[in-house]
Design a protein around this motif. Structure first.
Motif, short mmCIF file in Angstrom:
data_model
loop_
_atom_site.label_atom_id
_atom_site.label_comp_id
_atom_site.label_asym_id
_atom_site.label_seq_id
_atom_site.Cartn_x
_atom_site.Cartn_y
_atom_site.Cartn_z
N ARG A 52 0.83 -1.21 0.00
CA ARG A 52 0.00 0.00 0.00
C ARG A 52 0.86 1.26 0.00
N SER A 53 1.91 1.24 0.79
CA SER A 53 2.77 2.41 0.89
C SER A 53 3.41 2.73 -0.46
N PHE A 54 3.88 1.69 -1.14
CA PHE A 54 4.47 1.91 -2.46
C PHE A 54 3.44 2.44 -3.45
N CYS A 55 2.27 1.80 -3.49
CA CYS A 55 1.26 2.18 -4.48
C CYS A 55 0.75 3.60 -4.26
N VAL A 56 0.54 3.97 -3.01
CA VAL A 56 0.13 5.35 -2.71
C VAL A 56 1.27 6.32 -3.04
N GLY A 57 2.48 5.94 -2.67
CA GLY A 57 3.64 6.78 -2.95
C GLY A 57 3.89 6.96 -4.44
N TYR A 58 3.55 5.95 -5.22
CA TYR A 58 3.75 6.01 -6.67
C TYR A 58 2.86 7.09 -7.28
N VAL A 59 1.65 7.20 -6.78
CA VAL A 59 0.78 8.30 -7.21
C VAL A 59 1.38 9.63 -6.77
N GLY A 60 1.90 9.64 -5.55
CA GLY A 60 2.53 10.85 -5.03
C GLY A 60 3.71 11.31 -5.86
N PHE A 61 4.51 10.35 -6.34
CA PHE A 61 5.64 10.71 -7.19
C PHE A 61 5.17 11.41 -8.46
#
Length: 298
Positions: free
Chosen positions: A275-284
């Protein structure tokens, strides 16, 4: 681009985020201490900072948004520097194509690479087992080889007619090799986790990494009139409009994300990483002005 098309893209993106339960991040800030540490590490490795600064900034942004859940800070820095180097190679293939074509032969014979930055990459490859277990490190390494090979293929077949209707799987084949998504997904998994806890989610993880990028890149690519991106290719292979292809891909990718979350429910730490990666990927993508997502008012 018409206002109607822009609105349709926005609606598809908003629905995708809603299905994933991911709120669009309107304020994403980089940790300047982390940036400084990545710069220091790149300088320690002898990187040409003048040449690599722009690419390194991209790597730092990805590491800062997608990998901050990892306990080992040095691994976060490694990812930032490695991603910067991979980004530089991707952006400058035409300049260094001879070195990339020779990379594997020189690597296997333990010979110096044609260019210094490729020797620096070899050093980072040797360090993979310091950060990840055997299977993860092997998969990250083979992803790098696929990435180089995809660049070589693209240069050799430049100008070829993409017969999507007769080779419907080619866009996905090319996308998977060229995107380095397998490495980015695996790097996000805490190395202390047992392989059994995450290996089955990897196909969906890779799909998400590839195609969330395709979707979040689509708006800027449409503004530039690009026709060889993944969504354009699958639209052609399926005989459908690009917006229909975008919507179909958005639904499939949201399903991948949801499926991955369900699969990892029995492993809270793996689920948190996912979840952290997937949310962060949108953030990037929200952070990087290249994607122009602020214009969509998500």
């Amino acid at each position: 681009m018409s206002s109607t098309t822009k609105s349709q893209i926005r609606d598809i993106m908003a629905e995708y985020l809603k299905q994933c339960g991911i709120a669009y991040p309107h304020e994403v800030c980089l940790d300047e201490y982390f940036r400084a540490d990545c710069y220091t590490e790149a300088e320690r490795r002898g990187f040409d900072m003048k040449a690599l600064k722009k690419s390194l900034d991209t790597g730092i942004a990805i590491a800062a948004t997608c990998y901050k859940h990892l306990d080992n800070y040095s691994t976060q820095v490694y990812i930032g520097v490695w991603t910067g180097l991979i980004t530089y190679i991707d952006d400058n293939y035409g300049t260094y194509s001879d070195g990339l074509k020779e990379f594997f032969g020189r690597f296997t014979h333990q010979q110096p690479q044609r260019y210094q930055f490729l020797d620096q990459l070899v050093t980072m490859i040797h360090e993979l087992p310091q950060h990840w277990g055997t299977v993860a490190a092997n998969l990250i390494f083979t992803t790098q080889m696929d990435f180089f090979t995809a660049s070589i293929i693209d240069s050799v077949i430049e100008g070829i007619e993409i017969k999507s209707a007769m080779a419907p799987d080619y866009p996905q084949f090319n996308r998977r090799m060229a995107g380095a998504s397998r490495a980015y997904a695996i790097m996000s998994i805490p190395p202390e986790l047992d392989l059994k806890s995450w290996i089955q989610v990897l196909p969906d993880y890779i799909h998400y990494t590839d195609h969330a990028n395709d979707m979040l890149s689509f708006y800027k690519e449409e503004l530039r009139g690009e026709t060889l991106n993944y969504i354009s290719l699958i639209a052609g292979s399926n005989g459908i409009a690009k917006l229909e292809a975008l919507k179909k891909l958005a639904n499939e990718t949201a399903e991948c994300y949801q499926r991955g979350c369900h699969l990892l429910e029995s492993s809270p730490k793996a689920l948190n990483a996912y979840r952290s990666f997937c949310v962060g990927y949108v953030g990037f993508h929200a952070l990087d002005a290249r994607y122009k997502l602020d214009q969509l008012n998500l």
